[in-house]
Design a protein around this motif. Structure first.
Motif, short mmCIF file in Angstrom:
data_model
loop_
_atom_site.label_atom_id
_atom_site.label_comp_id
_atom_site.label_asym_id
_atom_site.label_seq_id
_atom_site.Cartn_x
_atom_site.Cartn_y
_atom_site.Cartn_z
N PRO A 47 1.89 -118.43 -21.27
CA PRO A 47 2.13 -118.09 -19.94
C PRO A 47 1.99 -116.78 -19.61
O PRO A 47 2.24 -115.79 -20.41
CB PRO A 47 3.84 -118.36 -19.86
N LEU A 48 1.40 -116.37 -18.50
CA LEU A 48 1.25 -115.13 -17.93
C LEU A 48 2.03 -114.64 -16.91
O LEU A 48 1.97 -113.45 -16.67
CB LEU A 48 -0.14 -114.87 -17.49
N LEU A 49 2.58 -115.68 -15.97
CA LEU A 49 3.38 -115.39 -14.90
C LEU A 49 4.71 -115.97 -14.80
O LEU A 49 4.63 -117.00 -15.27
CB LEU A 49 2.46 -115.61 -13.58
N GLN A 50 5.69 -115.25 -14.47
CA GLN A 50 6.96 -115.75 -14.28
C GLN A 50 7.53 -115.88 -12.70
O GLN A 50 7.22 -114.56 -12.17
CB GLN A 50 8.35 -114.91 -15.26
N LYS A 51 8.21 -116.86 -12.23
CA LYS A 51 8.63 -116.78 -10.97
C LYS A 51 9.83 -116.00 -10.78
O LYS A 51 10.78 -116.23 -11.70
CB LYS A 51 8.51 -118.23 -10.49
N THR A 59 4.35 -111.56 -17.63
CA THR A 59 5.18 -111.69 -18.92
C THR A 59 4.48 -110.65 -20.02
O THR A 59 3.60 -109.82 -19.48
CB THR A 59 4.62 -113.07 -19.55
N PRO A 60 5.31 -110.49 -21.00
CA PRO A 60 4.78 -109.52 -21.91
C PRO A 60 3.35 -109.60 -22.45
O PRO A 60 2.59 -108.62 -22.65
CB PRO A 60 5.69 -109.48 -23.10
N GLN A 61 3.11 -110.79 -22.43
CA GLN A 61 1.58 -111.26 -22.97
C GLN A 61 0.67 -110.75 -22.15
O GLN A 61 -0.49 -110.36 -22.26
CB GLN A 61 1.53 -112.66 -23.29
N ALA A 62 0.93 -110.92 -20.75
CA ALA A 62 -0.03 -110.56 -19.46
C ALA A 62 0.04 -109.02 -19.46
O ALA A 62 -1.16 -108.53 -19.29
CB ALA A 62 0.68 -110.89 -18.21
N GLU A 63 1.13 -108.37 -19.86
CA GLU A 63 1.01 -106.80 -19.92
C GLU A 63 -0.23 -106.37 -20.98
O GLU A 63 -0.71 -105.44 -20.55
CB GLU A 63 2.27 -106.14 -20.09
#
Length: 309
Positions: A47-51, A59-63
């Protein structure tokens, strides 16, 4: 393999904060941005985005991906700069953001120089407030920004941008010219009870001018608010207001208002900034050189001033 174009969308979301902001900046539809980010999530496998309410948060992974994407874009831009530097001609497009007095004083002369020396170079100019211009250069909306620094005003730090000072610009009290039966204020304090014209709330110039008046013991009566400095001049020369103007606005021409030195003789600094990764681009170097020479061209005879404080 992660798609670089989708990674850039993720980085844009980090910078601009909303899907709508990304869509507007890149001329996409919000739904197209959402679809591309969903595909990126499938590629990444996490997951890259959280609503969060109506918004989304990385998300931390997206960062982690955004940080690497920033370095990747910088390397690509540096590669492009080195490639174009190997050419024997200066061409391409340089997008410039600048504030109004620089547009009046410097850009016409700089464009004339560039047209004569580098006819294959296209320069696109858009007016922006300095804070917004700095942000948009960092976000890659522009290649170069002309900005201003007022005394004691701290700007946001952009570590990916460099800074090259162009000139030091005196700031002076501008009052209506003396006329029969009406004398001109000879000091900041004498202008305390008069109507003022200032730039809009939130600008560095407005904050600085208000603090200067308060340090002189009064709250300015701001009746006119506009970012158009030509409108400032017209209001002042017609006798409807007083204000504070930078010398650059005259561009070597004779002032049409009465100018009075301010306490401490304050100056603002005019500077350019670009991404460090594109600072060696021949087009950017050419524009910066032309701007520096334009400063010399507009630095004509000193304006005629009023009494010195």
């Amino acid at each position: 393999m992660l798609d670089v174009r989708r990674l850039r969308l993720l980085r844009e979301l980090k910078i601009r904060g909303t899907l709508a902001g990304v869509a507007e900046a890149l001329a996409y539809s919000p739904s197209a941005v959402s679809q591309q980010l969903a595909l990126l999530e499938k590629e990444a496998g996490v997951p890259l985005l959280q609503k969060v309410g109506r918004r989304v948060r990385l998300t931390p992974q997206a960062e982690v991906l955004v940080e690497h994407t920033t370095h990747l874009l910088e390397r690509l831009e540096l590669a492009e700069a080195e490639m174009t530097a190997s050419l024997t001609t200066v061409s391409g497009t340089v997008r410039v953001a600048l504030f109004q007095s620089a547009a009046h004083a410097l850009i016409p002369q700089a464009l004339t120089l560039l047209a004569g020396e580098f006819p294959g170079l296209r320069v696109e100019v858009t007016e922006r407030e300095p804070e917004r211009g700095l942000f948009e250069v960092s976000a890659r909306d522009f290649d170069l920004v002309l900005a201003e620094q007022y005394p004691g005003h701290t700007r946001a730090h952009w570590p990916d941008l460099d800074r090259v000072n162009l000139s030091t610009d005196a700031l002076r009290l501008a009052v209506p010219p003396p006329r029969a039966g009406r004398s001109a204020p000879a000091s900041l304090e004498e202008a305390a009870g008069l109507p003022w014209v200032m730039e809009p709330q939130g600008t560095a110039s407005r904050h600085w001018a208000r603090q200067l008046c308060r340090s002189a013991g009064f709250e300015p009566d701001v009746r006119f608010e506009t970012a158009d400095l030509i409108a400032h001049i017209r209001l002042i020369e017609s006798g409807n207001a007083v204000g504070i103007l930078p010398d650059l606005i005259w561009a070597g021409h004779e002032p049409t208002v009465h100018l009075v030195d301010l306490p401490g003789r304050p100056n603002r600094t005019v500077f350019s900034a670009t991404r460090r990764s594109s600072a060696s681009r021949p087009g950017v170097l050419a524009v910066r050189d032309a701007l520096a020479r334009a400063v010399g061209l507009v630095a004509g005879p000193a304006p005629r001033f009023g009494p010195t404080l």
